[in-house]
Design an enzyme around this catalytic site. Structure first.
Site, PDB file in Angstrom:
ATOM      1  CG  ASN A  45      -0.440  -0.218   2.525  1.00 26.18           C
ATOM      2  OD1 ASN A  45       0.637  -0.783   2.674  1.00 26.18           O
ATOM      3  ND2 ASN A  45      -1.156   0.217   3.536  1.00 26.18           N
ATOM      4  CB  VAL A  46       1.653   3.697  -2.265  1.00 28.57           C
ATOM      5  CG1 VAL A  46       2.354   5.043  -2.417  1.00 28.57           C
ATOM      6  CG2 VAL A  46       2.635   2.554  -2.579  1.00 28.57           C
ATOM      7  CD  GLU A  47      -1.630   4.632   4.533  1.00 30.94           C
ATOM      8  OE1 GLU A  47      -1.139   5.483   5.308  1.00 30.94           O
ATOM      9  OE2 GLU A  47      -2.295   3.640   4.923  1.00 30.94           O
ATOM     10  CB  CYS A  56      -5.446  -1.240  -1.778  1.00 33.74           C
ATOM     11  SG  CYS A  56      -6.747  -0.695  -0.657  1.00 33.74           S
ATOM     12  CD  GLU A  58      -5.387  -5.915  -1.832  1.00 33.99           C
ATOM     13  OE1 GLU A  58      -4.978  -4.753  -1.594  1.00 33.99           O
ATOM     14  OE2 GLU A  58      -5.930  -6.623  -0.978  1.00 33.99           O
ATOM     15  CB  CYS A  89     -10.919  -3.151   0.749  1.00 33.31           C
ATOM     16  SG  CYS A  89     -10.293  -2.450  -0.790  1.00 33.31           S
ATOM     17  CB  CYS A  92      -8.656  -4.954  -3.272  1.00 31.58           C
ATOM     18  SG  CYS A  92      -7.736  -3.395  -3.074  1.00 31.58           S
TER      19      CYS A  92
HETATM   20  N1  THU Z   1      -5.354  -1.841   2.540  1.00 29.54           N
HETATM   21  C1  THU Z   1      -4.791  -2.534   1.500  1.00 29.54           C
HETATM   22  O1  THU Z   1      -3.689  -2.215   1.033  1.00 29.54           O
HETATM   23  N2  THU Z   1      -5.491  -3.592   0.990  1.00 29.54           N
HETATM   24  C2  THU Z   1      -6.676  -4.055   1.482  1.00 29.54           C
HETATM   25  O2  THU Z   1      -7.266  -4.971   0.892  1.00 29.54           O
HETATM   26  C3  THU Z   1      -7.245  -3.468   2.695  1.00 29.54           C
HETATM   27  C4  THU Z   1      -6.633  -2.172   3.120  1.00 29.54           C
HETATM   28  C5  THU Z   1      -4.624  -0.680   3.059  1.00 29.54           C
HETATM   29  C6  THU Z   1      -5.252   0.649   2.700  1.00 29.54           C
HETATM   30  C7  THU Z   1      -4.671   1.543   3.774  1.00 29.54           C
HETATM   31  O3  THU Z   1      -3.412   2.041   3.321  1.00 29.54           O
HETATM   32  C8  THU Z   1      -4.456   0.639   4.963  1.00 29.54           C
HETATM   33  O4  THU Z   1      -4.578  -0.703   4.459  1.00 29.54           O
HETATM   34  C9  THU Z   1      -5.457   0.833   6.089  1.00 29.54           C
HETATM   35  O5  THU Z   1      -6.763   0.783   5.611  1.00 29.54           O
END
Ligand code: THU
Length: 134
Positions: A45-47, A56, A58, A89, A92
């Site tokens: 994940n890259v916020e 996410c 994925e 999620c 994804c």
């Molecule tokens: N996140 C993912 O990378 N994939 C998922 O399927 C669920 C959530 C990440 C998004 C966010 O950066 C962090 O988890 C918290 O929600």
């Protein structure tokens, strides 16, 4: 039928999880997928400071899939910062369905689950009358 090395896939997911950019949630995620030609694709994940723009893990993985030659996802493992299996999620699930269809297996605490269980009655390319690989 391609052999699925689940522990190996989990190790790839854990390794890429360590590269996550998650300064806001502090919830790193890593995901690794086995492609039908035997390749392994990965993402973390890259916020973003604009929270809603975070990507996410994925998302990164499907970009790796396309940019490394495409193909079909066969098996996927997603982990959190402790190495626990993570449920994808909703968005994804749709991404994984596009690139793995109903059959792609997703590892959970209850063992591998097909996408048809995680996203029943999915909307996909055939609903648009399109065969993306045809
Ligand atoms: N996140 C993912 O990378 N994939 C998922 O399927 C669920 C959530 C990440 C998004 C966010 O950066 C962090 O988890 C918290 O929600």
């Amino acid at each position: 039928m391609i052999d699925i090395d689940w522990p190996g896939l989990k190790a790839h997911a854990e390794a890429v999880m360590a590269k996550a950019y998650a300064p806001y949630s502090k919830f790193p995620v890593g995901v690794a997928g086995l492609v039908d030609d035997g390749r392994i694709v990965k993402g973390c994940n890259v916020e973003n400071a604009s929270y809603g723009l975070g990507l996410c893990a994925e998302c990164g993985m499907v970009s790796d899939l396309a940019s490394s030659g495409g193909g079909r996802l066969v098996a996927v493992v997603c982990v959190d910062g402790q190495g626990n299996y993570l449920s994808p999620c909703g968005r994804c699930r749709q991404l994984l369905f596009e690139h793995g269809g109903k059959e792609v297996l997703f590892m959970t605490e209850a063992g591998p689950q097909p996408m048809s269980h995680l996203l029943p009655w999915a909307f996909g390319p055939e609903d648009l009358g399109i065969n993306p690989r045809g």
